[in-house]
Scaffold this motif. Sequence first.
Motif, short mmCIF file in Angstrom:
data_model
loop_
_atom_site.label_atom_id
_atom_site.label_comp_id
_atom_site.label_asym_id
_atom_site.label_seq_id
_atom_site.Cartn_x
_atom_site.Cartn_y
_atom_site.Cartn_z
N ALA A 55 -14.15 -68.93 15.59
CA ALA A 55 -12.90 -69.63 15.30
C ALA A 55 -11.93 -69.53 16.49
N LEU A 56 -11.90 -68.37 17.12
CA LEU A 56 -11.04 -68.20 18.30
C LEU A 56 -11.46 -69.14 19.42
N GLU A 57 -12.74 -69.18 19.69
CA GLU A 57 -13.24 -70.07 20.76
C GLU A 57 -12.88 -71.51 20.46
N GLU A 58 -13.08 -71.92 19.21
CA GLU A 58 -12.78 -73.31 18.85
C GLU A 58 -11.29 -73.58 18.98
N GLY A 59 -10.47 -72.65 18.49
CA GLY A 59 -9.03 -72.85 18.56
C GLY A 59 -8.51 -72.85 19.99
N LEU A 60 -9.00 -71.92 20.78
CA LEU A 60 -8.54 -71.86 22.18
C LEU A 60 -9.05 -73.06 22.97
N ASN A 61 -10.29 -73.45 22.73
CA ASN A 61 -10.82 -74.62 23.42
C ASN A 61 -10.01 -75.87 23.08
N ASN A 62 -9.69 -76.03 21.81
CA ASN A 62 -8.90 -77.19 21.40
C ASN A 62 -7.53 -77.18 22.06
N ALA A 63 -6.92 -76.00 22.11
CA ALA A 63 -5.58 -75.89 22.68
C ALA A 63 -5.60 -76.21 24.18
N ILE A 82 0.80 -73.66 28.90
CA ILE A 82 0.46 -72.35 28.34
C ILE A 82 -0.11 -72.49 26.93
N VAL A 83 -1.06 -71.62 26.63
CA VAL A 83 -1.50 -71.43 25.25
C VAL A 83 -0.99 -70.07 24.80
N GLU A 84 -0.31 -70.05 23.67
CA GLU A 84 0.18 -68.77 23.15
C GLU A 84 -0.78 -68.30 22.06
N VAL A 87 -4.70 -62.09 11.22
CA VAL A 87 -4.04 -63.39 11.21
C VAL A 87 -3.83 -63.80 12.67
N ILE A 88 -4.27 -64.98 12.99
CA ILE A 88 -4.24 -65.46 14.38
C ILE A 88 -3.45 -66.77 14.44
N ARG A 89 -2.58 -66.88 15.42
CA ARG A 89 -1.88 -68.15 15.68
C ARG A 89 -2.18 -68.59 17.10
N ILE A 90 -2.53 -69.84 17.25
CA ILE A 90 -2.77 -70.41 18.58
C ILE A 90 -1.86 -71.62 18.72
N THR A 91 -1.03 -71.61 19.74
CA THR A 91 -0.05 -72.68 19.94
C THR A 91 -0.21 -73.27 21.33
N HIS A 142 -4.47 -73.23 8.74
CA HIS A 142 -3.35 -74.14 8.52
C HIS A 142 -2.87 -74.66 9.86
N PHE A 143 -2.53 -75.95 9.90
CA PHE A 143 -1.93 -76.54 11.10
C PHE A 143 -0.47 -76.82 10.81
N ASN A 144 0.36 -76.69 11.84
CA ASN A 144 1.77 -77.05 11.63
C ASN A 144 1.89 -78.58 11.62
N ALA A 145 3.07 -79.03 11.25
CA ALA A 145 3.27 -80.48 11.08
C ALA A 145 3.08 -81.23 12.39
N ASP A 146 3.46 -80.61 13.49
CA ASP A 146 3.32 -81.27 14.80
C ASP A 146 1.88 -81.30 15.29
N GLY A 147 1.06 -80.45 14.76
CA GLY A 147 -0.34 -80.44 15.17
C GLY A 147 -0.61 -79.69 16.46
N ASN A 148 0.35 -78.85 16.89
CA ASN A 148 0.09 -78.09 18.11
C ASN A 148 -0.01 -76.59 17.84
N GLN A 149 -0.12 -76.21 16.58
CA GLN A 149 -0.31 -74.79 16.25
C GLN A 149 -1.27 -74.68 15.08
N VAL A 150 -2.19 -73.73 15.21
CA VAL A 150 -3.10 -73.42 14.10
C VAL A 150 -2.90 -71.96 13.74
N ARG A 151 -2.84 -71.70 12.44
CA ARG A 151 -2.76 -70.34 11.92
C ARG A 151 -4.03 -70.09 11.10
#
Lengths: 118, 135
Positions: free
Chosen positions: B44-52, B64-66, B77-81, B120-129
Motif C-alpha cells: 500500500a505504501l509503494e502504491e500510495g507513494l508511486n501515485n503521489a 514534495i510528498v509528505e 495509520v499512514i497519510r500520503i499527501t 480514505h481520500f480527501n475531497a481534493d484528491g491529493n491525500q490518502v489516509r
Amino acid sequence: MKTSKRDSALKLESRQVGPATVVRVIGSAGMEEAERLRALIEDLVTRQVGIIVLDLADMDFICSLGLSAIISGHIKCRHYNGQIRLLKPQPAVLQLLETTRLTQLFPIFESLDQASKA
Amino acid sequence: MATQEKTTAIPSDFHLARKAEDELLAELARRGYSKGSLFSIKLALEEGLNNAIKHGNRLDPKKIVELSYQVSKDCVVIRITDQGSGFDLGAVPDPTSDENLEKPCGRGIMLMRAYMDEVHFNADGNQVRMMKRNT
C-alpha cells in the motif's frame, strides 16, 4: 548466464532452458526496481523470444509498477505469438496475482520443466 | 512501547521514497508486525507513494510528498499527501474488469483498498489516509 546485478533489492538472472528464456527474479520488484524488470522484458520481446519464463520462486515482493512491466511485455509478445509464463510465485505474490485477476492473463507453473516446454 | 508519530517531506524521487518507506517498515517490524501485515503495508505504501510522485506531483523533483504516520503495536495509520491538483476518484476504472485486465496501469488504488483495512481520500484528491491493523 547473464546477470543484471547491482547493489539493489532486485537481481535478474537470464538463461536458456530448451526453447524458453528463463528469467530468475530475485528479491523485490518494487517501485524503485520495476524499471529494470521492464527493460529486461522489453529486450526479450524486441528480440521476439517465443517463451519467456519468469521464475518468481525468489521474488518476495512486487508492486503495480512491476506488474505493469510484465503486462506490457505480455501485450507486445502476443504480436508475434510469444508468451510470458510465471513459475512458482510465492504465496503472497500468488495472492496478489489473484487479487488483480492477472491469473487470467498468465499461465502459472510449479515446474520449470513444464513452464519451458514449447 | 508508546505510539510513534513521524512526518517526513520527500522530494518526488523513488529512491528517497523507498528510504522513508524502509524506515517505517523497520519500525513496524520492531513492533512485531506479522509478515503478512508487513507485506500489505509495504504494498500500500509503494502504491500510495508511486501515485503521489508519478501522478500527483508528475515526477517534478521540486514538488514534495509528505509521508506521515502513527504507529502503535496494534495498528498503523499512514497519510500520503502530494502537491498536485488531485483527481476524480469516481473516474478511476476497475482494473479487474475483463476490458481492463491488459491495461498496464491503474491498479494502485484497488491494491491499497484490497490490502489495507481503511483507505480514505480527501475531497481534493491529493491525500490518502490508510489504516492497517496488525494481524
